[in-house]
Design an enzyme around this catalytic site. Structure first.
Site, mmCIF file in Angstrom:
data_model
loop_
_atom_site.group_PDB
_atom_site.id
_atom_site.type_symbol
_atom_site.label_atom_id
_atom_site.label_comp_id
_atom_site.label_asym_id
_atom_site.label_seq_id
_atom_site.Cartn_x
_atom_site.Cartn_y
_atom_site.Cartn_z
ATOM 1 N N LYS A 149 1.003 4.228 -2.842
ATOM 2 C CA LYS A 149 0.756 5.636 -2.551
ATOM 3 C C LYS A 149 1.990 6.483 -2.863
ATOM 4 O O LYS A 149 1.865 7.617 -3.332
ATOM 5 C CB LYS A 149 0.336 5.810 -1.089
ATOM 6 C CG LYS A 149 -1.007 5.159 -0.758
ATOM 7 C CD LYS A 149 -2.139 5.700 -1.617
ATOM 8 C CE LYS A 149 -3.499 5.209 -1.150
ATOM 9 N NZ LYS A 149 -4.616 5.748 -1.955
ATOM 10 N N TYR B 40 0.844 -1.201 0.000
ATOM 11 C CA TYR B 40 0.000 0.000 0.000
ATOM 12 C C TYR B 40 0.878 1.249 0.000
ATOM 13 O O TYR B 40 0.631 2.185 -0.772
ATOM 14 C CB TYR B 40 -0.892 -0.045 1.234
ATOM 15 C CG TYR B 40 -1.797 1.146 1.434
ATOM 16 C CD1 TYR B 40 -3.027 1.244 0.772
ATOM 17 C CD2 TYR B 40 -1.457 2.163 2.324
ATOM 18 C CE1 TYR B 40 -3.872 2.332 0.978
ATOM 19 C CE2 TYR B 40 -2.294 3.244 2.536
ATOM 20 C CZ TYR B 40 -3.506 3.326 1.860
ATOM 21 O OH TYR B 40 -4.335 4.401 2.083
#
Length: 255
Positions: free
Chosen positions: A159, A155
């Site tokens: 990002k 994740y």
């Protein structure tokens, strides 16, 4: 905010906690909203609770990992409202676990939602913004993409990639008067965070520990994000592009 009234925005992840808050703020500002979410039932509940008129809200069920569905959703929004001025990539998803306890199938899903999804939206939406003579893109990334976050390795990578991608698109599209900026929430009290910390006494200890670590001594709330997003989408931000702003209560600070 200057220049928001009667503009048209696409918001992904619209039925989630932060997405709902973003859509409410835009509607309060007189913006017409194309609300995208993969969860049809949640989107229906969201629309009922919002009580917005048909001329101001269009809800579209779409999987942002599927470019065909994304393109169709964008085209539906443009067909209804005759234009597109703003794109807000808000949708996100994760499962918390140390990297060595995860498997490639999970990586693929996290990458598809958090990185490929926004790429699909940019590909489908940017031509409309450029054709309109300019517009705004606000990508909701995460402080996990700026400073890392244990248990969120893939994740965080997505990002971080979204931040770098946003800066590149800001450079490429500046000549077309399209401003692209990034908002990075810190720990925010959403269903995603609750799933991360877990339930019971152990989860509550992590939850309270996060609050103690934040200088403002509280977790972020969904309503802490829409003001900045609305500002970056408005004429007040016409000379701001390629920037990354954290909304973290001071947990992370840039020098």
């Amino acid at each position: 905010m200057r220049g928001l009234k009667d503009r048209v925005v696409v918001v992904t992840g619209a039925a989630g906690g932060i997405g709902r808050a973003i859509c409410r703020r835009f509607i309060d500002e007189g913006v017409r909203v194309v609300a995208l979410d993969v969860n049809a039932d949640a989107l229906k509940d969201f629309a009922a609770g919002l009580a917005a008129s048909d001329h101001q809200l269009l809800c579209v069920t779409a999987d942002i990992t599927n470019y065909g569905e994304v393109k169709e959703a964008i085209e539906r929004g443009v067909a209804k409202f005759s234009k597109l001025d703003i794109l807000v990539n808000n949708a996100g998803w994760d499962v918390a676990a140390p990297f060595l306890q995860t498997e490639p199938d999970l990586w693929d899903k996290i990458i598809a939602i958090n990185l490929k999804g926004p790429l699909n939206l940019h590909k489908a939406a940017l031509p409309h913004l450029i054709a309109a003579g300019g517009g705004k893109v606000v990508n909701v990334a995460s402080d996990a993409g700026r400073v890392g976050s244990s248990g969120e390795s893939v994740y965080s990578a997505c990002k971080g990639g979204l931040i770098a991608f946003s800066k590149t698109i800001a450079r490429e599209c500046a000549r077309d008067n399209v401003c692209v900026n990034v908002v990075c929430p810190g720990p925010t009290d959403t269903a995603l965070l609750r799933s991360f910390v877990g339930e019971g006494e152990y989860g509550q200890k992590i939850y309270e520990g996060l609050k103690r670590a934040i200088p403002l001594k509280r977790l972020g709330q969904p309503d802490d994000l829409p003001g900045l997003i609305a500002f970056l989408s408005s004429d007040d931000a016409n000379f701001i592009t390629g920037q990354v702003v954290s909304v973290s209560g001071g947990l992370t600070m840039n020098s």
